[in-house]
Design an enzyme around this catalytic site. Structure first.
Site, mmCIF file in Angstrom:
data_model
loop_
_atom_site.group_PDB
_atom_site.id
_atom_site.type_symbol
_atom_site.label_atom_id
_atom_site.label_comp_id
_atom_site.label_asym_id
_atom_site.label_seq_id
_atom_site.Cartn_x
_atom_site.Cartn_y
_atom_site.Cartn_z
ATOM 1 N N ARG A 243 -3.426 12.773 0.674
ATOM 2 C CA ARG A 243 -4.799 13.445 1.297
ATOM 3 C C ARG A 243 -5.738 13.824 0.193
ATOM 4 N NH1 ARG A 243 -2.228 11.867 4.797
ATOM 5 N NH2 ARG A 243 -1.205 12.920 6.486
ATOM 6 N N VAL B 278 0.994 -1.228 -0.173
ATOM 7 C CA VAL B 278 0.172 0.018 0.173
ATOM 8 C C VAL B 278 0.946 1.165 -0.130
ATOM 9 C CG1 VAL B 278 -1.553 1.239 1.424
ATOM 10 C CG2 VAL B 278 -1.977 -1.205 1.302
ATOM 11 N N PHE C 121 3.941 -9.368 5.539
ATOM 12 C CA PHE C 121 3.610 -9.604 4.357
ATOM 13 C C PHE C 121 3.199 -8.452 3.835
ATOM 14 C CE2 PHE C 121 0.319 -10.811 7.461
ATOM 15 C CZ PHE C 121 -0.597 -10.070 6.945
ATOM 16 N N GLY D 200 -7.722 10.912 -0.738
ATOM 17 C CA GLY D 200 -8.802 9.780 -0.899
ATOM 18 C C GLY D 200 -8.371 8.671 -1.476
ATOM 19 N N TYR E 74 -5.075 2.712 9.659
ATOM 20 C CA TYR E 74 -6.054 1.748 9.247
ATOM 21 C C TYR E 74 -7.222 1.487 10.186
ATOM 22 C CZ TYR E 74 -2.356 0.801 5.694
ATOM 23 O OH TYR E 74 -1.519 1.016 4.697
#
Length: 416
Positions: free
Chosen positions: A91, A83, A416, A93, A124
């Site tokens: 910022r 990610v 991972f 989205g 998260y």
């Protein structure tokens, strides 16, 4: 142009890898060899990117995973990795868009949970993930530890032995050993063939970065492989020709206390080594107390590790075991609309049942907190004291604590 969120194609992969490297502060250049080595192992339908004016500016990838819950059962999970958002596009989205798309597909596919290793803590929770396992790393000062320097192997009473092996042996022996571990260790995840190839230097994306570790296995008196160790040594010496070598443990699997004790004693008894870094272990690992002087093991890392996002409340709670009988009604809030609702949970050592209900709730919590609780590693009483769960029936937090907590800490040995 408005950034486009979509699955990547094979031709996108070089640009996607460049964007991922940029987000992880790695050298952005990507070689043809790296692309060729990585591409066959990516599920492109689960590899997403954000493209702005034809250039990849954010990355996201997921893959199939099995997660072990309390009691040893496994549930299908959506493992999220790679990610990143480029610094030019923060910022906006973009992560939210990629996450929403991935979790919706995972829910439809029938995954029970989603998991990830969070590089940063604050990100998260807003997507429903909660820290479900933690890790501790120790550094052992061997001269202070008090171990017998004359140690030469497992005791005669133990009857086991330790042998040095190579990567081919590890690929042969490791998978079955790890499957035995994850059948008893909640929080563990499966390791496919690709995991073992990468950890033994086969078919590497960047082979020039590989340094062969040492491998050792512990065999019990009947010849069963009950333990596996991988480690590297840094090879440092002081100015006065005194050894200052440090062992860095990369992986240590032990199925029995004898295997665990012997492998740690082995790695702490290597000539010229004065310090051992344990690698990331469960916070309640036996290691410090295996030393005559446990204070010789200094904690150098203690942090959250694997985060869990519940996608199916019923299957998550029915999959695990419970040590005490109880009945609870839980109000689960899920702003994303994936797994919220009110659920009646009836548990006993014989099994569990969970189903939607219209009964009054005993406890209200966000799906994030359910993820934190589901592997038995956190106290519901602590979460209540922090204001992160609401006790609607007096005493419900204490009951939830007794129901959900496990005798040993959850542990995920893998990144991972």
């Amino acid at each position: 142009m408005n950034p486009e969120v979509r699955a990547v194609t094979a031709s996108d992969v070089p640009d996607w890898l460049r964007a991922r490297n940029t987000g992880f502060l790695q050298a952005p250049a990507v070689s043809e060899q790296e692309v060729a080595n990585r591409l066959p192992h990516y599920d492109l339908e689960r590899t997403r990117g954000v493209f702005d004016d034809g250039r990849c500016v954010a990355t996201f990838r997921s893959f199939a995973q099995e997660l072990t819950v309390v009691g040893g059962a496994t549930v299908p999970s959506d493992a999220i990795t790679n990610v990143s958002v480029s610094p030019t596009h923060r910022r906006r989205g973009l992560l939210s868009a990629m996450m929403a798309a991935d979790l919706a597909v995972a829910k439809e596919r029938g995954d029970v949970t989603a998991t990830l290793i969070a590089a940063e803590y604050p990100i998260y929770g807003r997507y429903g993930f909660g820290p479900a396992t933690w890790i501790t790393e120790w550094e052992i000062d061997l001269p202070r530890a008090g171990l017998d320097p004359r140690w030469s192997g497992p005791s005669e009473a133990d009857g086991g032995r330790i042998d040095l092996v190579d990567g081919a042996d590890v690929r042969k022996l490791g998978p079955a050993l790890h499957d035995r571990l994850r059948a008893r260790q909640h929080g563990a995840v499966d390791r496919g063939d690709r995991w073992w190839q990468l950890r033994t230097g086969q078919d590497l994306p960047l082979p020039d970065t590989w340094t062969e570790p040492y491998y050792a296995v512990y065999r019990s008196s009947d010849g069963e492989v009950d333990g596996l160790l991988a480690y590297r040594v840094d090879g440092k010496w002081g100015d006065a020709k005194q050894p200052l070598n440090r062992v860095n443990v990369l992986d240590l699997i032990a199925l029995t206390p004898a295997a665990e004790r012997s492998l740690w004693h082995f790695v702490c008894s290597i000539d010229w080594v004065t310090t051992v870094r344990s690698g990331y272990r469960a916070p309640d690992d036996l290691l410090p107390l295996l030393l005559p002087d446990p204070r010789a093991a200094r904690i150098v890392t203690q942090a959250d590790w694997m985060w869990v996002r519940v996608l199916d409340v019923v299957r998550t709670l029915e999959a695990r075991t419970y040590a005490v009988p109880a009945a609870l009604t839980l109000e689960v809030h899920d702003p994303a609309g994936l797994s919220g609702g009110r659920f009646r949970l009836d548990v006993s050592p014989a099994g569990a049942s969970c189903a939607p209900t219209t009964r009054s709730a005993d406890l209200a919590l966000d799906v994030r907190e359910l993820g934190t609780l589901c592997l038995g590693d956190e106290s519901a009483l602590r979460l209540a004291a922090l204001g992160r769960i609401d006790e609607l029936t007096p005493g419900a937090a204490a009951v939830t604590d007794r129901v959900f907590r496990a005798a040993r800490r959850a542990w995920c040995p893998d990144v991972f």
